[in-house]
Design a protein around this motif. Structure first.
Motif, PDB file in Angstrom:
ATOM      1  N   VAL A 192       0.859  -1.181   0.000  1.00  9.92           N
ATOM      2  CA  VAL A 192       0.000   0.000   0.000  1.00  9.92           C
ATOM      3  C   VAL A 192       0.897   1.234   0.000  1.00  9.92           C
ATOM      4  CG1 VAL A 192      -1.904  -1.113   1.209  1.00  9.92           C
ATOM      5  CG2 VAL A 192      -0.091  -0.033   2.525  1.00  9.92           C
ATOM      6  N   SER A 214     -11.501   2.885   3.317  1.00 11.43           N
ATOM      7  CA  SER A 214     -11.804   1.831   4.286  1.00 11.43           C
ATOM      8  C   SER A 214     -10.553   1.472   5.072  1.00 11.43           C
ATOM      9  CB  SER A 214     -12.366   0.590   3.588  1.00 11.43           C
ATOM     10  OG  SER A 214     -11.430   0.083   2.650  1.00 11.43           O
ATOM     11  N   ASP A 226     -16.023   1.082   6.456  1.00 15.30           N
ATOM     12  CA  ASP A 226     -16.063   1.791   5.184  1.00 15.30           C
ATOM     13  C   ASP A 226     -16.485   3.235   5.424  1.00 15.30           C
ATOM     14  OD1 ASP A 226     -17.533   2.705   2.621  1.00 15.30           O
ATOM     15  OD2 ASP A 226     -16.487   0.900   1.959  1.00 15.30           O
ATOM     16  N   LEU A 255     -11.929 -11.567  -3.749  1.00 19.59           N
ATOM     17  CA  LEU A 255     -12.327 -10.289  -4.326  1.00 19.59           C
ATOM     18  C   LEU A 255     -13.372 -10.429  -5.428  1.00 19.59           C
ATOM     19  CD1 LEU A 255      -8.860  -8.480  -4.580  1.00 19.59           C
ATOM     20  CD2 LEU A 255     -10.675  -8.064  -2.899  1.00 19.59           C
ATOM     21  N   ARG A 296     -14.330  -6.408  -0.985  1.00 23.62           N
ATOM     22  CA  ARG A 296     -13.758  -5.271  -1.704  1.00 23.62           C
ATOM     23  C   ARG A 296     -12.275  -5.107  -1.410  1.00 23.62           C
ATOM     24  NH1 ARG A 296     -18.552  -3.884   0.263  1.00 23.62           N
ATOM     25  NH2 ARG A 296     -17.675  -2.862   2.097  1.00 23.62           N
ATOM     26  N   ASN A 297     -11.817  -5.739  -0.322  1.00 23.59           N
ATOM     27  CA  ASN A 297     -10.401  -5.686   0.014  1.00 23.59           C
ATOM     28  C   ASN A 297     -10.040  -6.913   0.841  1.00 23.59           C
ATOM     29  OD1 ASN A 297     -11.652  -4.677   2.544  1.00 23.59           O
ATOM     30  ND2 ASN A 297     -11.761  -2.765   1.376  1.00 23.59           N
ATOM     31  N   PHE A 316      -2.772  -4.607   2.293  1.00 32.10           N
ATOM     32  CA  PHE A 316      -4.224  -4.468   2.188  1.00 32.10           C
ATOM     33  C   PHE A 316      -4.538  -4.381   0.704  1.00 32.10           C
ATOM     34  CE2 PHE A 316      -8.208  -1.950   3.182  1.00 32.10           C
ATOM     35  CZ  PHE A 316      -8.781  -2.902   4.007  1.00 32.10           C
ATOM     36  N   THR A 356      -6.868  -4.363  -2.559  1.00 34.64           N
ATOM     37  CA  THR A 356      -8.222  -4.008  -2.975  1.00 34.64           C
ATOM     38  C   THR A 356      -8.511  -4.512  -4.392  1.00 34.64           C
ATOM     39  OG1 THR A 356      -7.547  -1.900  -3.953  1.00 34.64           O
ATOM     40  CG2 THR A 356      -8.068  -1.905  -1.591  1.00 34.64           C
ATOM     41  N   GLN A 357      -9.784  -4.506  -4.745  1.00 33.33           N
ATOM     42  CA  GLN A 357     -10.168  -4.863  -6.111  1.00 33.33           C
ATOM     43  C   GLN A 357      -9.480  -3.934  -7.105  1.00 33.33           C
ATOM     44  OE1 GLN A 357     -14.459  -4.473  -5.865  1.00 33.33           O
ATOM     45  NE2 GLN A 357     -14.746  -6.685  -5.735  1.00 33.33           N
ATOM     46  N   SER A 358      -9.485  -2.649  -6.809  1.00 30.76           N
ATOM     47  CA  SER A 358      -8.865  -1.669  -7.716  1.00 30.76           C
ATOM     48  C   SER A 358      -7.380  -1.941  -7.892  1.00 30.76           C
ATOM     49  CB  SER A 358      -9.071  -0.250  -7.174  1.00 30.76           C
ATOM     50  OG  SER A 358     -10.435   0.096  -7.160  1.00 30.76           O
ATOM     51  N   HIS A 400     -14.997   2.020 -10.807  1.00 32.68           N
ATOM     52  CA  HIS A 400     -15.304   0.670 -10.336  1.00 32.68           C
ATOM     53  C   HIS A 400     -16.250  -0.086 -11.242  1.00 32.68           C
ATOM     54  CE1 HIS A 400     -14.151   1.555  -5.855  1.00 32.68           C
ATOM     55  NE2 HIS A 400     -13.177   1.779  -6.712  1.00 32.68           N
ATOM     56  N   ARG A 418     -15.182  -6.714  -9.929  1.00 29.82           N
ATOM     57  CA  ARG A 418     -15.380  -8.114  -9.557  1.00 29.82           C
ATOM     58  C   ARG A 418     -15.512  -9.004 -10.796  1.00 29.82           C
ATOM     59  NH1 ARG A 418     -21.032 -10.472  -7.076  1.00 29.82           N
ATOM     60  NH2 ARG A 418     -20.273 -12.518  -6.403  1.00 29.82           N
TER      61      ARG A 418
END
Length: 447
Positions: free
Chosen positions: A52, A80, A105, A235, A241-242, A256, A258-260, A399, A419
């Motif tokens: 991160v 989040s 969140d 995910l 989402r994470n 951590f 995330t999807q992104s 997203h 997703r």
């Protein structure tokens, strides 16, 4: 109402399998290629995934006040954070199930604020509310709408409590609230952080007490030596989402994901044979979009913005396409992340009773630097390649991307989420997660 909620919660487990089975059936990829891709991700260790920003995961203690939680998320510019259990002590347990309670969140906090309409009333004293053109009835209405309660009794009950809190606080005098509309409006964003969150009941409300509200996510980590396949399954199929990352034998957080971040990682794989092989295919070969036009939940531009956020909450989704006219022309997108603008932008909050989705989007654009018009929705067509979709999602930091008809670029025929894209690259080997965790991950995900 309770029965409907129970029915929705009870249907979550089957939905994991149903979603993924549907994806596998729609894919037009050779099974050998799917096996190769899945095996490849199974060999990639989580430890190889980029850290991160700053290299340190921001955590929030469960006994942290809502005030400080908002401050932490805002100052760190994150949406989040994992929630740590202060009762576990320091170094007394190496079991992550004892040390972490879930993930909070930012949007969930603001939704909770809206549902607790007293907060808004505390920030807007009787005089400042009137000056800004926001009556106590509107304060009650915003809470009732967020809660899904629209009856007169519900609105009246919230309004009485809200007015009582504002009158008792006497903030108009003590805090020097503006006496005219422009001054009052200018102070609204400041009031949210500097006044509302300093008053009861929010000053003493902790993260723990609202942790299982809307958009709550369980703390279900993977180890640094586990595979990216596990992360991608969590995910995609399992809708997290994470995913937190811990080091074996040490429950403290190491990363951590995330999807992104995964989509960004896939975008950086351009030029590698395995990626280019699948990225060059049209999305229809992957069975995309998995969600058809009849399944897409949308909002009309002339509907209230509060209804848009209420619809997202009820359907547990993160965004809606904005449609206009009888032909349902797509003109934009509203995300759950946009809810923060209601409280942070005086131009919006001062008139939210009549605020339509279109007015909301126009105001956000007009008050945002380096912008001058409503950005068009991010779209693609059925013949678009998976690689181009990944590029759009990654480069524009969105997203979802809407699929429009070949003959009419204004007609939405489906939507593709982060997703969905992650799901294209993998399938789940039998009992993969249960074997990995040593317990039924599905049960924890369904809590």
């Amino acid at each position: 109402m309770a029965q409907a909620q129970e029915a929705r919660e009870g249907s979550r487990l089957p939905s994991f399998d149903a979603y993924f089975e549907t994806i596998q059936l729609r894919k037009k990829l050779p099974h050998s290629l799917q096996e190769t891709l899945t095996a490849a991700f199974a060999r990639i260790p989580v430890s190889s995934f980029p850290q991160v920003p700053g290299g340190k995961v921001i955590e929030i203690m469960a006994d942290t006040s809502i005030t400080n939680a908002v401050k932490i998320l805002s100052e760190c510019n994150i949406m989040s954070a994992p929630v740590k259990n202060p009762d576990a002590g320091s170094g007394t347990s190496t079991d992550w199930r004892d040390r972490y309670l879930g993930i909070i969140d930012y949007a969930a906090i603001i939704l909770w604020v809206l549902e607790s309409a007293e907060l808004a009333a505390v920030a807007l004293s009787a005089s400042s509310a009137a000056a800004a053109g926001v009556g106590a009835g509107a304060v009650g209405a915003i809470g009732a709408l967020a809660l899904g309660a629209t009856g007169p009794a519900a609105v009246a009950g919230i309004t009485v409590a809200a007015v009582g809190a504002a009158m008792a606080g006497g903030l108009a005098t003590d805090k020097g609230a503006g006496k005219d509309a422009p001054t009052a409006a200018d102070k609204l964003g400041e009031d949210f952080y500097k006044i509302i969150l300093k008053e009861e009941p929010f000053k003493s409300t902790t993260v723990r007490s609202i942790l299982r509200s809307y958009r709550w996510a369980p703390f279900l980590p993977v180890a640094t030596d586990s595979s990216m396949l596990t992360v991608m399954l969590l995910l995609s199929k399992y809708r997290l989402r994470n995913v937190p990352v811990i080091e074996p034998g040490n429950p403290d957080m190491k990363n951590f994901i995330t999807q992104s971040a995964v989509i960004q990682g896939l975008e950086e794989c351009k030029g590698r044979d395995w990626f280019d092989c699948i990225a060059a295919r049209p999305i229809s070969d992957l069975g995309l979009p998995f969600m058809s036009s009849s399944e897409v939940i949308s909002i009309q531009s002339d509907e209230l913005i509060l209804e848009a956020f209420k619809r997202m909450r009820e359907n547990q989704i993160g965004g809606l396409p904005v449609m206009e006219g009888p032909q349902m022309k797509i003109i934009g997108n509203v995300s759950i992340r946009d809810i923060r603008h209601l409280l942070l932008k005086p131009e919006l909050f001062s008139n939210f009773r009549q605020l339509t989705v279109r007015d909301f989007m126009n105001t956000v654009v007009s008050t945002t630097p380096d912008s001058g018009r409503v950005m068009p929705p991010i779209t693609c067509r059925m013949e678009s390649t998976l690689g181009s979709v990944i590029h759009s999602l990654a480069s524009k930091s969105v997203h979802r991307i809407y699929v429009v008809a070949d003959h009419n670029e204004d007609e939405v025929v489906g939507v593709i989420t982060l997703r969905d894209v992650i799901s294209c690259f993998i399938y789940e080997p039998p009992n993969h997660l249960d074997n990995y965790f040593g317990f039924s991950a599905k049960e924890m995900l369904n809590q």
